[in-house]
Design a protein around this motif. Structure first.
Motif, PDB file in Angstrom:
ATOM      1  N   VAL A  33       0.842  -1.201   0.000  1.00 52.87           N
ATOM      2  CA  VAL A  33       0.000   0.000   0.000  1.00 52.87           C
ATOM      3  C   VAL A  33       0.877   1.251   0.000  1.00 52.87           C
ATOM      4  N   LEU A  34       1.868   1.283   0.883  1.00 53.23           N
ATOM      5  CA  LEU A  34       2.764   2.437   0.977  1.00 53.23           C
ATOM      6  C   LEU A  34       3.478   2.691  -0.346  1.00 53.23           C
ATOM      7  N   ASP A  35       4.013   1.642  -0.961  1.00 53.48           N
ATOM      8  CA  ASP A  35       4.726   1.795  -2.234  1.00 53.48           C
ATOM      9  C   ASP A  35       3.810   2.335  -3.329  1.00 53.48           C
ATOM     10  N   LYS A  36       2.605   1.805  -3.402  1.00 53.63           N
ATOM     11  CA  LYS A  36       1.669   2.251  -4.432  1.00 53.63           C
ATOM     12  C   LYS A  36       1.251   3.704  -4.218  1.00 53.63           C
ATOM     13  N   GLU A 178       3.074  10.359   2.282  1.00 52.42           N
ATOM     14  CA  GLU A 178       4.065  11.085   1.474  1.00 52.42           C
ATOM     15  C   GLU A 178       4.995  11.900   2.366  1.00 52.42           C
ATOM     16  N   LYS A 179       4.435  12.603   3.313  1.00 55.33           N
ATOM     17  CA  LYS A 179       5.228  13.472   4.188  1.00 55.33           C
ATOM     18  C   LYS A 179       6.161  12.678   5.096  1.00 55.33           C
ATOM     19  N   ASN A 180       5.699  11.517   5.569  1.00 50.67           N
ATOM     20  CA  ASN A 180       6.457  10.755   6.577  1.00 50.67           C
ATOM     21  C   ASN A 180       6.982   9.434   6.039  1.00 50.67           C
ATOM     22  N   GLU A 182       9.864   8.205   5.001  1.00 49.18           N
ATOM     23  CA  GLU A 182      11.095   7.600   5.521  1.00 49.18           C
ATOM     24  C   GLU A 182      10.868   7.016   6.915  1.00 49.18           C
ATOM     25  N   ILE A 183      10.125   7.737   7.737  1.00 49.61           N
ATOM     26  CA  ILE A 183       9.834   7.242   9.089  1.00 49.61           C
ATOM     27  C   ILE A 183       8.960   5.996   9.009  1.00 49.61           C
ATOM     28  N   LEU A 184       7.962   6.023   8.132  1.00 51.00           N
ATOM     29  CA  LEU A 184       7.077   4.870   7.980  1.00 51.00           C
ATOM     30  C   LEU A 184       7.842   3.640   7.498  1.00 51.00           C
ATOM     31  N   ARG A 185       8.756   3.836   6.554  1.00 55.58           N
ATOM     32  CA  ARG A 185       9.551   2.697   6.063  1.00 55.58           C
ATOM     33  C   ARG A 185      10.434   2.141   7.179  1.00 55.58           C
ATOM     34  N   GLY A 186      11.061   3.019   7.929  1.00 55.32           N
ATOM     35  CA  GLY A 186      11.905   2.560   9.029  1.00 55.32           C
ATOM     36  C   GLY A 186      11.109   1.816  10.086  1.00 55.32           C
ATOM     37  N   TRP A 187       9.930   2.337  10.409  1.00 58.59           N
ATOM     38  CA  TRP A 187       9.044   1.695  11.384  1.00 58.59           C
ATOM     39  C   TRP A 187       8.599   0.326  10.887  1.00 58.59           C
ATOM     40  N   LEU A 188       8.192   0.244   9.627  1.00 55.50           N
ATOM     41  CA  LEU A 188       7.756  -1.025   9.045  1.00 55.50           C
ATOM     42  C   LEU A 188       8.895  -2.046   9.043  1.00 55.50           C
ATOM     43  N   GLN A 189      10.096  -1.618   8.644  1.00 58.94           N
ATOM     44  CA  GLN A 189      11.231  -2.536   8.602  1.00 58.94           C
ATOM     45  C   GLN A 189      11.583  -3.039   9.994  1.00 58.94           C
ATOM     46  N   TYR A 190      11.521  -2.149  10.976  1.00 59.30           N
ATOM     47  CA  TYR A 190      11.801  -2.552  12.359  1.00 59.30           C
ATOM     48  C   TYR A 190      10.816  -3.623  12.814  1.00 59.30           C
TER      49      TYR A 190
END
Length: 370
Positions: A33-36, A178-180, A182-190
C-alpha cells in the motif's frame, strides 16, 4: 518507536496495526500500500497489491530461505512460483511483477485469492472499534459494507469483484504517507525484522534480507589473493582449476544469502565460471571443507612469512574480519595445519549446519543441489 502524530488522523490506531501478528501478511500488505501510494496511486486493486506482496517476499523465500510463518500461504505461493517460472532467486522485481500479471496457473491464482480474504480488512482492525469478535465472521461483501460505514479509515473498498476489488486511499492519509515516508519505512522494517527474527531464530543478518541481494565489494580480498597467486600456483577447491589473475572470483563457502556478511574466514578464491555454477548451494562438507582448510592454511602460512602478504591481510582484516575472538582463535601464530583446521571448523561448522536447517541444499561439482 512511535509514528509522527496528526490532529486529523487516528495515528494511535496506526501504531497498533501489527500488534498480535502471527502471520506475515499485514507487513507485506502495508508495504505494498505504501509503495503504491508513493507512486501516486490512490485506487489500487487487490491483484496489484498482492502481486507487490509476492514480489517483495520473493527474495526472502527463494534467495534467503526465510520462514515467513506456520502454513504460510505467501511462502507456499512463492515456492510454487519457483517451480513453474524458472525465474532466478535474485530476479529483478519488475520481471517478477510482469510474470505475475500474465500468470494463469490455477494454484497461483487460488493462493492469491486466499491472501485477499482477510488481510485487506484485518489490517485496519485497530481503527474498527464497532467490529468485534464474531462480527468479523461474515461474507466478504457484508464485511466491506460494514467497514465502509466506519469513519476516518486509511482506505475504503469498492464493491466486491474478486481480485479486481480495489481499496481507495483517503487523500489525508496519502498526504501523511508522502510526508512521513522515511519514518514509515523505518518503522515497518523494524517491525518486520522483529517478526522474522522470531520465525528464524538461528538465521544471521535478518536486516540485510529484507531487500534484493546487493552487489558486494570484495576488492581487498581479491587483491590479497592475487598477491598470493604470485608466490605459488593455486588450485581452487571445487574441481582443481588453476586460479589466475584473469579468472579469479571470491566465493562465500557458506552462501552470502545465508550469512549476509563478507567475513574473511568464509571467503576463498575460485574461478568466475565455477562461482556462478555453485550459486547459493552449500559445498559438501566432507568433500570440500578439508580442501578449504588446506587452501586457507597456505594463506595463513604466507601471511606469517611474507611482510607484503601480512600487510595485505591486515588491509582485508580491517573490513572483513570483525570478530576479535575469531581472529584470535583462527589466525593466531604458530599453528599446524591440524590446529588451524580445527579452529576454522569450530567457526564454520555451526553456521554451515544452520544453513542446512534452513533448507540450503548441499552440492558437489557436477551434481547440482541435493
Amino acid at each position: 518507536m512511535r509514528l509522527p502524530d496528526s490532529e486529523e488522523l487516528g495515528i494511535q490506531h496506526l501504531n497498533h496495526i501489527f500488534d498480535n501478528t502471527s502471520e506475515c501478511y499485514k507487513y507485506f500488505w502495508f508495504q505494498a500500500v505504501l509503495d503504491k501510494v508513493l507512486d501516486g496511486q490512490e485506487i489500487i486493486t487487490y491483484d496489484e497489491l498482492i502481486n507487490e506482496m509476492i514480489a517483495d517476499a520473493w527474495y526472502m523465500v527463494s534467495e534467503y530461505h526465510l520462514n515467513l510463518g506456520p502454513r504460510d500461504t505467501l511462502e507456499s505461493l512463492i515456492r510454487r512460483l519457483c517451480e513453474i517460472s524458472n525465474m532466478k532467486s535474485c530476479e529483478k522485481k519488475e520481471v517478477i511483477l510482469e510474470y505475475l500479471q500474465n500468470c494463469t496457473d490455477r494454484e497461483i491464482m487460488q493462493k492469491k485469492r486466499v491472501l485477499s480474504y482477510h488481510v485487506p480488512y484485518r489490517l485496519q482492525a485497530p481503527f474498527l472499534e464497532n467490529i468485534k469478535g464474531n462480527a468479523w465472521n461474515v461474507a466478504e461483501s457484508q464485511l466491506i459494507r460494514m467497514i465502509n460505514r466506519e469513519e476516518r479509515l486509511m482506505y475504503y473498498f469498492t464493491a466486491l469483484k474478486g481480485m479486481q476489488t480495489a481499496i481507495c486511499i483517503q487523500p489525508e492519509w496519502a498526504a501523511y504517507m508522502e510526508k512521513n515516508q522515511e519514518i514509515l519505512r523505518g518503522w515497518l522494517q523494524y517491525k518486520m525484522i522483529l517478526y522474522l527474527q522470531r520465525r528464524n531464530p538461528s538465521v544471521p543478518g535478518i536486516s540485510d534480507k529484507l531487500h534484493p541481494p546487493r552487489e558486494r565489494r570484495l576488492d581487498k580480498v581479491q587483491k590479497y589473493w592475487k598477491l598470493l597467486l604470485e608466490l605459488r600456483e593455486v588450485h581452487e577447491i571445487y574441481c582443481g582449476e588453476i586460479i589466475t589473475e584473469k579468472n579469479i572470483s571470491i566465493d562465500h563457502f557458506v552462501p552470502w544469502s545465508f550469512v549476509a556478511h563478507d567475513e574473511l574466514w568464509n571467503l576463498h578464491p575460485t574461478t568466475r565460471v565455477i562461482n556462478s555454477y555453485k550459486s547459493n548451494y552449500l559445498p559438501d562438507w566432507e568433500y570440500y571443507f578439508p580442501k578449504l582448510c588446506r587452501l586457507e592454511y597456505f594463506s595463513y602460512e604466507m601471511m606469517q612469512e611474507n611482510l607484503m602478504i601480512r600487510e595485505a591481510f591486515e588491509m582485508c582484516a580491517r573490513e572483513h574480519l570483525n570478530s576479535s575472538m575469531i581472529r584470535g582463535r583462527v589466525y593466531k601464530n604458530g599453528q599446524s595445519l591440524e590446529e588451524f583446521s580445527r579452529a576454522l571448523e569450530e567457526v564454520v561448522r555451526p553456521v554451515y549446519q544452520s544453513a542446512i536447517n534452513c533448507g540450503f541444499q548441499r552440492w558437489t561439482m557436477g551434481s547440482g543441489g541435493s
